[in-house]
Write a protein that holds these residues in place. Structure first.
Motif, PDB file in Angstrom:
ATOM      1  N   ALA A   1      10.374 -29.124   4.780  1.00 50.51           N
ATOM      2  CA  ALA A   1      10.241 -27.783   5.337  1.00 50.51           C
ATOM      3  C   ALA A   1      11.546 -27.222   5.879  1.00 50.51           C
ATOM      4  CB  ALA A   1       9.189 -27.788   6.437  1.00 50.51           C
ATOM      5  N   SER A   2      12.496 -28.082   6.229  1.00 51.13           N
ATOM      6  CA  SER A   2      13.711 -27.604   6.884  1.00 51.13           C
ATOM      7  C   SER A   2      14.756 -27.177   5.854  1.00 51.13           C
ATOM      8  CB  SER A   2      14.298 -28.702   7.773  1.00 51.13           C
ATOM      9  OG  SER A   2      15.514 -28.278   8.337  1.00 51.13           O
ATOM     10  N   LYS A   3      15.445 -26.083   6.180  1.00 47.96           N
ATOM     11  CA  LYS A   3      16.546 -25.624   5.342  1.00 47.96           C
ATOM     12  C   LYS A   3      17.894 -26.048   5.919  1.00 47.96           C
ATOM     13  CE  LYS A   3      18.714 -21.402   3.585  1.00 47.96           C
ATOM     14  NZ  LYS A   3      18.649 -19.934   3.512  1.00 47.96           N
ATOM     15  N   ALA A   4      17.989 -26.103   7.254  1.00 47.84           N
ATOM     16  CA  ALA A   4      19.266 -26.407   7.896  1.00 47.84           C
ATOM     17  C   ALA A   4      19.612 -27.886   7.823  1.00 47.84           C
ATOM     18  CB  ALA A   4      19.235 -25.954   9.357  1.00 47.84           C
ATOM     19  N   GLU A   5      18.630 -28.742   7.565  1.00 49.47           N
ATOM     20  CA  GLU A   5      18.844 -30.188   7.564  1.00 49.47           C
ATOM     21  C   GLU A   5      19.021 -30.685   6.140  1.00 49.47           C
ATOM     22  OE1 GLU A   5      16.884 -33.503  10.366  1.00 49.47           O
ATOM     23  OE2 GLU A   5      15.505 -32.468   9.043  1.00 49.47           O
ATOM     24  N   THR A   6      19.974 -31.589   5.928  1.00 49.88           N
ATOM     25  CA  THR A   6      20.221 -32.097   4.582  1.00 49.88           C
ATOM     26  C   THR A   6      19.130 -33.082   4.174  1.00 49.88           C
ATOM     27  OG1 THR A   6      21.566 -33.970   5.309  1.00 49.88           O
ATOM     28  CG2 THR A   6      22.697 -31.868   4.954  1.00 49.88           C
ATOM     29  N   LEU A   7      18.962 -33.232   2.870  1.00 55.15           N
ATOM     30  CA  LEU A   7      17.991 -34.201   2.352  1.00 55.15           C
ATOM     31  C   LEU A   7      18.387 -35.617   2.750  1.00 55.15           C
ATOM     32  CD1 LEU A   7      17.312 -32.809  -1.241  1.00 55.15           C
ATOM     33  CD2 LEU A   7      15.782 -32.727   0.728  1.00 55.15           C
ATOM     34  N   GLU A   8      19.671 -35.921   2.734  1.00 55.94           N
ATOM     35  CA  GLU A   8      20.112 -37.271   3.099  1.00 55.94           C
ATOM     36  C   GLU A   8      19.708 -37.601   4.531  1.00 55.94           C
ATOM     37  OE1 GLU A   8      24.209 -39.891   3.697  1.00 55.94           O
ATOM     38  OE2 GLU A   8      24.224 -38.116   2.406  1.00 55.94           O
ATOM     39  N   THR A   9      19.926 -36.660   5.450  1.00 60.59           N
ATOM     40  CA  THR A   9      19.545 -36.886   6.842  1.00 60.59           C
ATOM     41  C   THR A   9      18.050 -37.116   6.965  1.00 60.59           C
ATOM     42  OG1 THR A   9      21.378 -35.526   7.628  1.00 60.59           O
ATOM     43  CG2 THR A   9      19.566 -35.895   9.153  1.00 60.59           C
ATOM     44  N   MET A  10      17.271 -36.299   6.280  1.00 62.41           N
ATOM     45  CA  MET A  10      15.817 -36.425   6.332  1.00 62.41           C
ATOM     46  C   MET A  10      15.349 -37.758   5.754  1.00 62.41           C
ATOM     47  SD  MET A  10      12.918 -36.144   4.216  1.00 62.41           S
ATOM     48  CE  MET A  10      13.548 -35.237   2.807  1.00 62.41           C
ATOM     49  N   LEU A  11      15.930 -38.170   4.624  1.00 60.24           N
ATOM     50  CA  LEU A  11      15.516 -39.416   3.979  1.00 60.24           C
ATOM     51  C   LEU A  11      15.899 -40.638   4.807  1.00 60.24           C
ATOM     52  CD1 LEU A  11      16.450 -38.640   0.257  1.00 60.24           C
ATOM     53  CD2 LEU A  11      14.162 -38.767   1.247  1.00 60.24           C
ATOM     54  N   ARG A  12      17.038 -40.587   5.487  1.00 59.58           N
ATOM     55  CA  ARG A  12      17.454 -41.717   6.315  1.00 59.58           C
ATOM     56  C   ARG A  12      16.524 -41.918   7.505  1.00 59.58           C
ATOM     57  NH1 ARG A  12      22.200 -44.042   5.015  1.00 59.58           N
ATOM     58  NH2 ARG A  12      23.689 -42.885   3.726  1.00 59.58           N
TER      59      ARG A  12
ATOM     60  N   SER B   1      45.842 -26.171  18.700  1.00 66.69           N
ATOM     61  CA  SER B   1      44.479 -26.705  18.711  1.00 66.69           C
ATOM     62  C   SER B   1      43.514 -25.693  18.107  1.00 66.69           C
ATOM     63  CB  SER B   1      44.046 -27.054  20.143  1.00 66.69           C
ATOM     64  OG  SER B   1      43.926 -25.878  20.928  1.00 66.69           O
ATOM     65  N   GLU B   2      42.385 -26.203  17.678  1.00 65.25           N
ATOM     66  CA  GLU B   2      41.336 -25.357  17.128  1.00 65.25           C
ATOM     67  C   GLU B   2      39.999 -25.849  17.669  1.00 65.25           C
ATOM     68  OE1 GLU B   2      39.355 -24.159  12.799  1.00 65.25           O
ATOM     69  OE2 GLU B   2      41.248 -25.266  12.883  1.00 65.25           O
ATOM     70  N   ARG B   3      39.155 -24.911  18.091  1.00 64.25           N
ATOM     71  CA  ARG B   3      37.834 -25.235  18.609  1.00 64.25           C
ATOM     72  C   ARG B   3      36.812 -24.305  17.973  1.00 64.25           C
ATOM     73  NH1 ARG B   3      40.691 -28.728  19.957  1.00 64.25           N
ATOM     74  NH2 ARG B   3      40.843 -29.808  21.974  1.00 64.25           N
ATOM     75  N   ASN B   4      35.668 -24.866  17.654  1.00 61.81           N
ATOM     76  CA  ASN B   4      34.601 -24.057  17.053  1.00 61.81           C
ATOM     77  C   ASN B   4      33.265 -24.580  17.558  1.00 61.81           C
ATOM     78  OD1 ASN B   4      33.221 -22.245  15.517  1.00 61.81           O
ATOM     79  ND2 ASN B   4      33.421 -23.383  13.598  1.00 61.81           N
ATOM     80  N   HIS B   5      32.502 -23.734  18.211  1.00 61.00           N
ATOM     81  CA  HIS B   5      31.213 -24.118  18.783  1.00 61.00           C
ATOM     82  C   HIS B   5      30.113 -23.333  18.082  1.00 61.00           C
ATOM     83  CE1 HIS B   5      28.442 -24.456  22.576  1.00 61.00           C
ATOM     84  NE2 HIS B   5      28.048 -25.207  21.565  1.00 61.00           N
ATOM     85  N   THR B   6      29.186 -24.043  17.444  1.00 68.75           N
ATOM     86  CA  THR B   6      28.085 -23.383  16.739  1.00 68.75           C
ATOM     87  C   THR B   6      26.755 -23.990  17.169  1.00 68.75           C
ATOM     88  OG1 THR B   6      28.204 -24.929  14.866  1.00 68.75           O
ATOM     89  CG2 THR B   6      29.505 -22.910  14.720  1.00 68.75           C
ATOM     90  N   ARG B   7      25.743 -23.139  17.247  1.00 66.07           N
ATOM     91  CA  ARG B   7      24.377 -23.580  17.515  1.00 66.07           C
ATOM     92  C   ARG B   7      23.484 -23.094  16.386  1.00 66.07           C
ATOM     93  NH1 ARG B   7      25.335 -22.004  23.130  1.00 66.07           N
ATOM     94  NH2 ARG B   7      25.518 -23.876  24.432  1.00 66.07           N
ATOM     95  N   THR B   8      22.578 -23.959  15.974  1.00 65.62           N
ATOM     96  CA  THR B   8      21.632 -23.617  14.924  1.00 65.62           C
ATOM     97  C   THR B   8      20.220 -23.807  15.449  1.00 65.62           C
ATOM     98  OG1 THR B   8      23.169 -24.333  13.198  1.00 65.62           O
ATOM     99  CG2 THR B   8      20.853 -24.146  12.581  1.00 65.62           C
ATOM    100  N   TYR B   9      19.388 -22.795  15.246  1.00 69.18           N
ATOM    101  CA  TYR B   9      17.974 -22.870  15.591  1.00 69.18           C
ATOM    102  C   TYR B   9      17.170 -22.566  14.340  1.00 69.18           C
ATOM    103  CZ  TYR B   9      19.887 -22.180  20.285  1.00 69.18           C
ATOM    104  OH  TYR B   9      20.637 -22.283  21.444  1.00 69.18           O
ATOM    105  N   GLU B  10      16.140 -23.355  14.113  1.00 67.99           N
ATOM    106  CA  GLU B  10      15.314 -23.128  12.930  1.00 67.99           C
ATOM    107  C   GLU B  10      13.850 -23.425  13.290  1.00 67.99           C
ATOM    108  OE1 GLU B  10      16.102 -24.356   8.511  1.00 67.99           O
ATOM    109  OE2 GLU B  10      14.965 -25.954   9.484  1.00 67.99           O
ATOM    110  N   ALA B  11      12.976 -22.539  12.857  1.00 66.79           N
ATOM    111  CA  ALA B  11      11.538 -22.751  13.015  1.00 66.79           C
ATOM    112  C   ALA B  11      10.865 -22.335  11.722  1.00 66.79           C
ATOM    113  CB  ALA B  11      10.990 -21.953  14.195  1.00 66.79           C
TER     114      ALA B  11
END
Length: 237
Positions: free
Chosen positions: A52-63, A223-233
């Motif tokens: 069901a998730s789009k933001a999560e990879t298949l590898e992460t889900m399968l592990r 230096s380089e900084r990047n802060h991201t948040r992802t929400y999915e429902a």
């Protein structure tokens, strides 16, 4: 159809390890950059349905699926009735064991890199299956070290090999990640209701520097900084 005994000799720890053993099959991740859900699907099914998730990879889900929960894996070829192949010639359908069962898993690891960098990781998962009503919770905190740049030298020479600049270069970079997911499914009106949610926080860092030795000693830092948040429902029926 590949049952449990096909994978037993390799002693896989999760569904990702089992998929890697399937003859003639290669895991293909979906394209999460496309708009909508259907075009983002990969070539993996779980109990006949795409994750069901789009933001999560298949590898992460399968592990996250322990090998002990997998009843069998079916290879589905193009032309098989009842399946939307999404343009893939081959799909792998992971069929999970059913029954009332509470299961959980804790994982921890600690990686040491050269130049003093560390990559800790911890995760926890719990799932409950009761008569087709399945609840799954997962959380993880970890650091990913990116070795694309790293450490080395960036020297410049004239055409006759005379040094114009001698400098050591370094660019260590990585990402600190916090993530949590919740999934629920149950039979409903002859179909399957699926609910899921995901929260992910990523803090990327890169420290860039030149230690110039010639023609004059000089240090240049950046230096380089990047802060991201992802929400999915999501809700699927």
């Amino acid at each position: 159809v590949y049952a449990e005994d096909f994978f037993a000799r390799a002693q896989p720890s999760n569904a990702f390890d089992m998929v890697a053993l399937l003859p003639g099959f290669r895991l293909i991740e979906g394209d999460v950059e496309v708009r909508g859900y259907s075009g983002a699907a990969g070539n993996i099914l779980v109990d006949g349905q795409r994750p069901a998730s789009k933001a999560e990879t298949l590898e992460t889900m399968l592990r996250r699926i322990p090998a002990s929960r997998v009843l069998r894996i079916e290879l589905i070829r193009a032309g098989t009735p009842g399946y939307d192949m999404q343009g893939y010639p081959l799909l792998a359908n992971i069929v999970l064991k059913s029954g009332s069962k509470l299961a959980g898993r804790l994982e921890g690891e600690y990686a040491l890199y050269r130049h003093g960098f560390r990559g800790p990781r911890g995760s926890a998962q719990i799932s409950f299956d009761r008569g087709g009503h399945v609840v799954e919770l997962f959380g993880a905190a970890y650091r990913e070290i990116d070795d694309e740049h790293g450490f080395g030298s960036r020297n410049r020479f004239a055409g006759d090999s005379t040094p114009l600049r001698l400098a050591d270069y370094f660019q260590p970079e990585g990402t600190d990640v916090l993530e949590g997911t919740l999934a629920y499914r149950q039979p409903l009106f002859g179909g399957t209701l699926r609910l899921h949610g995901l929260v992910q926080d990523k803090r990327m860092f890169a420290n860039i520097g030149y230690d110039i030795r010639f023609p004059a000693a000089q240090t240049i830092l950046g230096s380089e900084r990047n802060h991201t948040r992802t929400y999915e429902a999501g809700l699927r029926f």
